[in-house]
Design a protein around this motif. Sequence first.
Motif, short mmCIF file in Angstrom:
data_model
loop_
_atom_site.label_atom_id
_atom_site.label_comp_id
_atom_site.label_asym_id
_atom_site.label_seq_id
_atom_site.Cartn_x
_atom_site.Cartn_y
_atom_site.Cartn_z
N ILE A 137 -33.45 -50.70 28.11
CA ILE A 137 -34.78 -50.90 28.69
C ILE A 137 -34.59 -51.68 29.98
O ILE A 137 -34.20 -52.86 29.95
CB ILE A 137 -35.73 -51.65 27.72
N ASP A 138 -34.85 -51.07 31.11
CA ASP A 138 -34.56 -51.68 32.40
C ASP A 138 -35.66 -52.62 32.87
O ASP A 138 -36.69 -52.78 32.20
CB ASP A 138 -34.32 -50.59 33.45
N GLU A 139 -35.46 -53.19 34.04
CA GLU A 139 -36.34 -54.22 34.56
C GLU A 139 -37.77 -53.72 34.75
O GLU A 139 -38.00 -52.59 35.19
CB GLU A 139 -35.83 -54.80 35.89
N GLU A 140 -38.70 -54.58 34.35
CA GLU A 140 -40.14 -54.38 34.50
C GLU A 140 -40.66 -53.15 33.76
O GLU A 140 -41.80 -52.71 34.01
CB GLU A 140 -40.52 -54.30 35.99
N ALA A 141 -39.88 -52.60 32.87
CA ALA A 141 -40.40 -51.53 32.02
C ALA A 141 -41.41 -52.11 31.03
O ALA A 141 -41.36 -53.30 30.69
CB ALA A 141 -39.26 -50.86 31.28
N VAL A 142 -42.32 -51.26 30.57
CA VAL A 142 -43.37 -51.68 29.64
C VAL A 142 -43.31 -50.78 28.41
O VAL A 142 -43.40 -49.55 28.53
CB VAL A 142 -44.76 -51.60 30.29
N ALA A 153 -31.57 -44.06 23.89
CA ALA A 153 -32.62 -43.73 24.86
C ALA A 153 -32.57 -44.70 26.03
O ALA A 153 -32.06 -45.83 25.91
CB ALA A 153 -33.98 -43.76 24.20
N HIS A 154 -33.09 -44.29 27.17
CA HIS A 154 -33.07 -45.11 28.38
C HIS A 154 -34.44 -45.08 29.03
O HIS A 154 -34.90 -44.02 29.47
CB HIS A 154 -32.00 -44.58 29.35
N VAL A 155 -35.09 -46.22 29.07
CA VAL A 155 -36.36 -46.39 29.77
C VAL A 155 -36.03 -47.13 31.06
O VAL A 155 -35.67 -48.30 31.03
CB VAL A 155 -37.38 -47.15 28.92
N GLN A 156 -36.15 -46.44 32.17
CA GLN A 156 -35.68 -47.00 33.43
C GLN A 156 -36.70 -47.95 34.06
O GLN A 156 -37.78 -48.19 33.52
CB GLN A 156 -35.32 -45.86 34.39
N ALA A 157 -36.34 -48.49 35.20
CA ALA A 157 -37.11 -49.55 35.84
C ALA A 157 -38.56 -49.14 36.06
O ALA A 157 -38.85 -48.03 36.54
CB ALA A 157 -36.47 -49.92 37.17
N ARG A 158 -39.47 -50.04 35.69
CA ARG A 158 -40.91 -49.91 35.93
C ARG A 158 -41.54 -48.73 35.19
O ARG A 158 -42.70 -48.39 35.43
CB ARG A 158 -41.23 -49.82 37.43
N ALA A 159 -40.79 -48.08 34.32
CA ALA A 159 -41.38 -47.01 33.50
C ALA A 159 -42.25 -47.62 32.41
O ALA A 159 -42.09 -48.79 32.05
CB ALA A 159 -40.29 -46.14 32.90
#
Length: 356
Positions: A137-142, A153-159
Amino acid sequence: MSPAIPLTTLQSALGGALCGNGERSVERLAPLDEADAGSLAFIAQPRYEAMLRRSRAGVVMAAPALVGAVLQRPDPPPGGWCAWVFPDPYLAFARLTQWWRQHVAPRPSVVGIHPSAWVHPTARIGAGVSIGPFAVIDEEAVIGDGATIGAHAHVQARAAVGAGTHLGSSVVLGYDCRIGAHGIVHAGTVIGADGFGFAPEPQPDGGRAWVKIEQLGAVRIGDAVEIGANCCIDRGALGDTVLEDGVKLDNLIQIGHNVRVGRHTAMAGCVGVAGSARIGAYCTLGGGAIVLGHLELADHVHISAASVVMRSIRQPGHYSGVFPIDDNRAWEKNAATLRQLHALRERLKALERRTT
């Protein structure tokens, strides 16, 4: 083995009327031809009556017109058969499968962040979230309340992932992309890969090279959307690619950049939609259908399997088109002739009437 569920418990949750032995219990859901006395099945069409007569299902969801056929089957079990009556048994069975998944089928028992997952300190994680092994879970993801993020799984930045949405194993939700609440994304799907955009650059030898056009948009997906395994939904070149509420995609579907898909449209496996196409609400596309770029489909358009949509369709209806591959110039001539075939037929019939 699932526990036996009293039929009256199911009726209390889903409604409908019971005819016959309403005291039965249900151990499993099964198709008509595989069911036994502990099973519940459904029949939605009268053409399956022959299969119903052979079925051993103790309980059958059925329309009112088929109640007699359900109850009059030969060799009933002790207590007799039961018909669970709904105006639309297929829809009722869909509701039943949801209830069964929620109350009976096994569900992940771990809520929280697996020790092997990596979550950026600036990411916002809601209550009751499950994040599986080796997920990122990258930066600023929600991540919304009650969401589930599968292994790898990969939730990228700001996603952003909406409340109650499930991302399966190895799903990628690209940077700045969003999916709404109560969605399902099956394993291996990539949301927010670059769209296919390249500008030709002439070369000294007379050929051309391809210069990448950076894709600066994102993907916006509404609520209650389900996306099958190994789909690719490309981010927009400048604006966003959009899937509205309730869209359903089967496996192995390609959605090009800047496509817009209207609410509650459904696509079967291997559909391809080229860039900037606009597909209306409540449409269906059969397996392997292709929609060329920049075309528009009105609401309530239904495309048969393996059809190629080469022009915009402005009126609701069911459309089909399969044409053999050929040299392009010959194909265009044949296609033009084919479009005139009905008029030629009518002219021929008129000439025949004159000569007889």
